[in-house]
Design a protein around this motif. Structure first.
Motif, short mmCIF file in Angstrom:
data_model
loop_
_atom_site.label_atom_id
_atom_site.label_comp_id
_atom_site.label_asym_id
_atom_site.label_seq_id
_atom_site.Cartn_x
_atom_site.Cartn_y
_atom_site.Cartn_z
N PRO A 53 57.52 8.30 -56.70
CA PRO A 53 56.78 9.27 -57.52
C PRO A 53 56.03 8.65 -58.70
O PRO A 53 55.11 9.25 -59.22
CB PRO A 53 57.87 10.23 -58.03
N VAL A 54 56.40 7.46 -59.10
CA VAL A 54 55.70 6.81 -60.21
C VAL A 54 54.22 6.57 -59.88
O VAL A 54 53.39 6.46 -60.77
CB VAL A 54 56.41 5.49 -60.62
N ASP A 58 50.39 13.22 -61.00
CA ASP A 58 51.11 14.35 -61.59
C ASP A 58 52.34 13.91 -62.38
O ASP A 58 52.73 14.58 -63.33
CB ASP A 58 51.54 15.34 -60.51
N SER A 59 52.92 12.79 -62.00
CA SER A 59 54.11 12.31 -62.72
C SER A 59 53.77 11.80 -64.11
O SER A 59 54.66 11.54 -64.92
CB SER A 59 54.81 11.21 -61.91
N LYS A 60 52.48 11.68 -64.42
CA LYS A 60 52.05 11.17 -65.74
C LYS A 60 51.78 12.28 -66.75
O LYS A 60 51.54 12.01 -67.91
CB LYS A 60 50.76 10.34 -65.60
#
Length: 130
Positions: A53-54, A58-60
């Motif tokens: 996911p990193v 969207d993970s940011k």
């Protein structure tokens, strides 16, 4: 993968970059469809279903809310592969109350659009650094 790279690298290294810009970026691999394999993203990041996911933009979003950066995103309205994901990312940033500039203008995913976009973004960058 310039818009994707600029966004993800810029946000991760937010102590180095005060402003982050993306033009027609691939901001959501989950909706990239056949482009994920067509542009050989799978060769670099691996299969989408098992991706860390990193690597997902969207993970940011949480980091962006706390980074103190300025953001600009734009996309051509006829860029059928990227416009939806850019609109969705804009919506998510707005819902998260992250200040950003979002622009849509006529154009497709080509050099003509990127040249105009880059010129406009550089004008804003120049204003930011003055």
């Amino acid at each position: 993968m310039g818009g994707y790279g600029a966004t993800n690298i810029g946000v991760i290294y937010n102590k180095t970059f005060g402003i982050v810009g993306s033009s027609c970026g691939a901001l959501d691999f989950n909706s990239f469809g056949q482009g994920y394999a067509k542009y050989m993203v799978d060769k670099v990041l691996g299969p989408l279903l098992s991706m860390n996911p990193v690597f997902l933009t969207d993970s940011k979003i949480k980091l962006m809310a706390e980074a103190g950066q300025h953001y600009i995103f734009d996309c051509g309205t006829e860029d059928v592969q990227m416009i939806g994901m850019n609109r969705n990312f804009h919506k998510r940033l707005t819902e998260s109350k992250i200040q950003h500039l979002y622009i849509e203008s006529l154009g497709i995913h080509d050099d003509k659009y990127w040249s105009r976009s880059l010129s406009e973004q550089l004008t804003l960058f120049d204003k930011y650094f003055r």
